[in-house]
Design a protein around this motif. Sequence first.
Motif, PDB file in Angstrom:
ATOM      1  N   ARG A 154       2.046  -1.785  27.177  1.00  0.00           N
ATOM      2  CA  ARG A 154       2.909  -1.172  26.170  1.00  0.00           C
ATOM      3  C   ARG A 154       2.616   0.431  25.856  1.00  0.00           C
ATOM      4  N   TYR A 177      -4.641   3.517  12.303  1.00  0.00           N
ATOM      5  CA  TYR A 177      -3.892   4.552  12.761  1.00  0.00           C
ATOM      6  C   TYR A 177      -3.148   4.010  14.096  1.00  0.00           C
ATOM      7  N   SER A 218      -0.400   7.025  18.792  1.00  0.00           N
ATOM      8  CA  SER A 218      -0.067   8.482  18.655  1.00  0.00           C
ATOM      9  C   SER A 218      -0.815   9.155  17.715  1.00  0.00           C
ATOM     10  N   GLN A 219      -1.059   8.460  16.394  1.00  0.00           N
ATOM     11  CA  GLN A 219      -1.588   9.214  15.156  1.00  0.00           C
ATOM     12  C   GLN A 219      -3.115   9.367  15.564  1.00  0.00           C
ATOM     13  N   ALA A 245      -3.698  12.092  18.037  1.00  0.00           N
ATOM     14  CA  ALA A 245      -3.260  13.515  17.395  1.00  0.00           C
ATOM     15  C   ALA A 245      -4.393  13.981  16.641  1.00  0.00           C
ATOM     16  N   LEU A 246      -5.179  13.186  15.702  1.00  0.00           N
ATOM     17  CA  LEU A 246      -6.010  13.055  14.763  1.00  0.00           C
ATOM     18  C   LEU A 246      -7.488  13.521  15.390  1.00  0.00           C
ATOM     19  N   TYR A 287      -7.587  14.927  18.257  1.00  0.00           N
ATOM     20  CA  TYR A 287      -7.806  16.036  19.065  1.00  0.00           C
ATOM     21  C   TYR A 287      -8.116  17.206  17.945  1.00  0.00           C
ATOM     22  N   THR A 288      -7.399  17.141  16.732  1.00  0.00           N
ATOM     23  CA  THR A 288      -7.517  18.200  15.591  1.00  0.00           C
ATOM     24  C   THR A 288      -8.814  18.079  15.259  1.00  0.00           C
ATOM     25  N   ASP A 347      -7.624  18.326  25.655  1.00  0.00           N
ATOM     26  CA  ASP A 347      -6.267  19.018  25.473  1.00  0.00           C
ATOM     27  C   ASP A 347      -5.187  18.466  26.467  1.00  0.00           C
ATOM     28  N   TYR A 398      -4.601  15.175  27.084  1.00  0.00           N
ATOM     29  CA  TYR A 398      -4.300  13.789  26.811  1.00  0.00           C
ATOM     30  C   TYR A 398      -2.832  13.721  26.679  1.00  0.00           C
ATOM     31  N   ILE A 430       0.409  10.337  26.286  1.00  0.00           N
ATOM     32  CA  ILE A 430       0.460   8.786  25.846  1.00  0.00           C
ATOM     33  C   ILE A 430       1.941   8.543  26.602  1.00  0.00           C
ATOM     34  N   GLY A 487       4.625   5.323  27.157  1.00  0.00           N
ATOM     35  CA  GLY A 487       5.106   4.221  26.743  1.00  0.00           C
ATOM     36  C   GLY A 487       5.223   4.225  25.125  1.00  0.00           C
ATOM     37  N   TYR A 488       5.146   3.168  24.655  1.00  0.00           N
ATOM     38  CA  TYR A 488       5.249   3.299  23.018  1.00  0.00           C
ATOM     39  C   TYR A 488       3.930   3.805  22.156  1.00  0.00           C
ATOM     40  N   GLY A 489       3.934   4.818  21.413  1.00  0.00           N
ATOM     41  CA  GLY A 489       3.047   5.484  20.871  1.00  0.00           C
ATOM     42  C   GLY A 489       2.630   4.854  19.571  1.00  0.00           C
ATOM     43  N   ASP A 490       3.400   3.525  19.228  1.00  0.00           N
ATOM     44  CA  ASP A 490       3.129   3.202  17.688  1.00  0.00           C
ATOM     45  C   ASP A 490       2.390   1.751  17.667  1.00  0.00           C
TER      46      ASP A 490
END
Lengths: 228, 268
Positions: free
Chosen positions: A154, A187, A190-191, A194-195, A197-198, A213, A215, A217, A219-222
Amino acid sequence: MSKNKNKCKKKRLCFTVCIICIASMFLGVISAEAYVSKTIAGYYRSDFVSGIAEAGVQQVLNAGIGYNISSYHVDASAATFKKSLQNREVVLLHSHGSTGYVTLSSTEKVYGTTVASWTDTLSAKLLYLSACKAGAQSSTYGFLPYELTKKGVRTVVSFKENISASSTTNGIHQFNLIAITNMTQGYTVSQSMALAYTTFRGMCTSGNYWGADSYQITGYGDYYLRHT
Amino acid sequence: MKKAGKIILITGLALLCFAAGFFGRVYVESHPVFPWTRIYAASQNGTELLNQYFDDVKFEGKVLPGDDESPLQYSSGDWEIQTDAKGENIIAIALTADAAKEAEEHLTTARRDIGIVTDSAETELEKYVDIKYYLDTEVTEDGNFYRITVTEKNNGRETGAEGYFVYYTNGTLFSAAFSERVLDFPENEEIITPQEAYDIAYNTICEERKDLEMSYDFSEDAVTLTTAQIGQVYHIELYGERDSMEIYCICVIYACTGKVEEIGYSDR
């Protein structure tokens, strides 16, 4: 009278047998569900650090969100890796990689083209490939994350550039662990990435993000790790 | 004997049913001739996506039997909005020009134009840092997010002021990180050359990692001058070999002094 009694006995027996059979089938379905779900595997090489393949698996197991079946594979074969992608929900790998492939040992490699040739369907929900350039597309070896998602995985997290770490900062291992920790906190992938990396950028004072930096994703990020 | 036979029969049947349940489930989960699970996933995803973007309309997933390419859709007169088969992208289809315009307005609210989001990221950075020079912006899309890096530059050189923003594709800010300006120009004149920096990195690594067979391969691409929170630094990429395995090394060196800040390896 005795005939009636016998009939009644037979009916009761049939009823009991039916109930037992239905219950067994039900148990079978539940066992199958447990076999695939809430399971996690880690892959690494004996001549390399284990990174997220060990620390990430531990992080998920210790998070208390119901993941309790785990397996670690050191210097595994491609066949074992494929099997895990068929019967584990989450697979975390830390290894040496290059454009279009990852290595499982000093002799075993999994190319994008290898995955393309597999005839089985893969059912892992998340595959985290912590390996240099495994997320980059190669004209010779194919596009590994894409082939994996095409076969049914997935979500694939990979890196398009080189990743590294120093003994002082722990580099990419720290980033990976932050990402996995975010995932255990509800999370989505995706979240979480992203978090992570921040957060990680705030930690890197020399502007070198150890490859984090790059990285990506596929397929599905959810997808998220389910809490019980 | 009769009783034992019955027990064996019942146990056998129970085992058979357990196996049927177990393997049946695994088969349905994984076998490609049953695309239903995938359709269901697409259906769920598409519905969530549409509902997320269109507050005024309630979408319901609909999958046509036997067709896993069926998109989810919402139509109004002669235009309709769909997600693709995977439920990842929103598509508008219209029959007339007017309808196309109407559909486009709906789509705009769903997925913010990248230019608008970029402007928003630059404004965010300006709130945090007093920008003197021009801003350079890089955008990466990963399906769910726009990842935007805004960097302040003077004559092509980074000043250290930088913002990293993650926006949902509908333009909502998800997370951000900033770093402040560390350099004001004129630049420091005492800066070592890329070749000097490469030599320092090479020698340091050869000394530190005796297990690696290092290759000396200087090129402009191997050395990048950048501005970080600690000032201007060179990032130098080198490669070594151990047991026929290529090991990547990255060395960070202060551009003014040539002092090594940190070294990373792909096998650490």
